[in-house]
Write an enzyme that holds these catalytic residues in place. Sequence first.
Site, PDB file in Angstrom:
ATOM      1  N   TYR A 149       0.575  -1.141   0.040  1.00  0.00           N
ATOM      2  CA  TYR A 149      -0.122  -0.097   0.075  1.00  0.00           C
ATOM      3  C   TYR A 149       0.977   1.249  -0.111  1.00  0.00           C
ATOM      4  O   TYR A 149       0.477   2.197  -0.600  1.00  0.00           O
ATOM      5  CB  TYR A 149      -1.010   0.117   1.220  1.00  0.00           C
ATOM      6  CG  TYR A 149      -2.227  -0.535   1.026  1.00  0.00           C
ATOM      7  CD1 TYR A 149      -2.313  -1.927   0.816  1.00  0.00           C
ATOM      8  CD2 TYR A 149      -3.403   0.102   1.120  1.00  0.00           C
ATOM      9  CE1 TYR A 149      -3.437  -2.622   0.726  1.00  0.00           C
ATOM     10  CE2 TYR A 149      -4.766  -0.529   0.962  1.00  0.00           C
ATOM     11  CZ  TYR A 149      -4.475  -2.011   0.802  1.00  0.00           C
ATOM     12  OH  TYR A 149      -5.952  -2.571   0.760  1.00  0.00           O
ATOM     13  N   ASP A 252      -6.500  -6.943   3.991  1.00  0.00           N
ATOM     14  CA  ASP A 252      -7.501  -6.311   3.532  1.00  0.00           C
ATOM     15  C   ASP A 252      -8.362  -7.309   2.838  1.00  0.00           C
ATOM     16  O   ASP A 252      -9.853  -7.251   3.087  1.00  0.00           O
ATOM     17  CB  ASP A 252      -7.103  -5.374   2.297  1.00  0.00           C
ATOM     18  CG  ASP A 252      -8.187  -4.726   1.596  1.00  0.00           C
ATOM     19  OD1 ASP A 252      -8.916  -4.144   2.025  1.00  0.00           O
ATOM     20  OD2 ASP A 252      -7.824  -4.627   0.264  1.00  0.00           O
TER      21      ASP A 252
END
Length: 375
Positions: A149, A252
């Site tokens: 990320y 996630d």
Amino acid sequence: MNYSIALVPGDGIGPEVIAPATEVLDAVGDLYGHVFHYVELEAGGKAIDSWGEPLPRATLDAAKQCDALLLGAVGGPKWETLPGHLRPERALLGLRAGLGVFANLRPAALLPQLKDACPIKDEVLRASNPQGKPHFDLLIVRELTGGIYFGERGRENEGKSAFDTETYSWEEIERVLRIGYRAAGLRRKRLCVVDKANVLESSRLWREVASVVAQEYPEIETSYLYVDNCAMQLIRAPGQFDVILTSNLFGDILSDEASVLTGSIGMLPSASLSDFVPGHKGPMGMYEPIHGSAPDIAGKDLANPLGTILSVGMMLRYSFNLEQEAAAVEAAVQAVLDSGLRTKDILNRNALPGTEKLVGTKAMGEAVYTALLKA
Ligand code: IPM
Ligand code: MG
């Protein structure tokens, strides 16, 4: 005690789920003698509209001054065509990084009242539960401020190649592991490190760090699973898990999968922390329901506010060390579910007549408020 709480209602259903959550907090304040002071801030699509950027400096600076942050949801179709750095989701990433909240706790448990909403067969649930019950109760601890990320990314070859990089340092892995172990210590004392160590070098480092940190927590049973296997095991046998500890991207994905098993993503809270020592007041933490801004149902009084209300429960527990208050909020939610009230996402269409009642966001919030005051 006085507490200051940064509120980011955000976009879509965000404001609708934040309103009942603050009412519940106010009831907690009245009951237990605390004062919650709110500082309303803009981020996401709303901030793009009024400031031209998803996370204005003023929002981040003001949030840092507060004891905790409660966020509804950000994003929506209106902003979807903007370039990556201007999209509402950047606000979430910027808040996480800016507040240094590297450990994301996402509990997923099947409540007995919502058992029929779970897409897994009863016998499959029973098979993996140590007591043979049709039940599971797990906690995903997701690393939140590192990995792919936040790694280097870009385009090459005149835009015809693209890359994102997964980088983790020993320290980043170690600190989130410690939070995972402490959380496991308060639960069933089992921690499963999930990675892709059969392929990725970064995952091999995760295992190396885990094998060292594990020695400091001999009371916790540590195990390891590849992420593809974990995705399968979650469906096949969710009852085997206690704490799942994993990287940003894997967490996630797995947390969305786990949420479906609980019946509705609308039920699930989360806490993002920069430290957690059981029994102590924590530093600034960020709390939000797992669901998104759900633009399709925004403004219709259809959203489930329970994920946000339970996030307030996590705030009371993890940031303020108010265990009794947190338990009271959770008990009030249970009482309301016991009474049969259901928002649309958790309504069981096959329930016996008279056992469940469809209500909207506001009525659900009021019911929790009332249950809290009655308890
Ligand atoms: C989540 C969301 C976010 C993430 C998006 C909206 C950036 O999916 O909180 O899980 O990927 O972290
Ligand atoms: Mg997600």
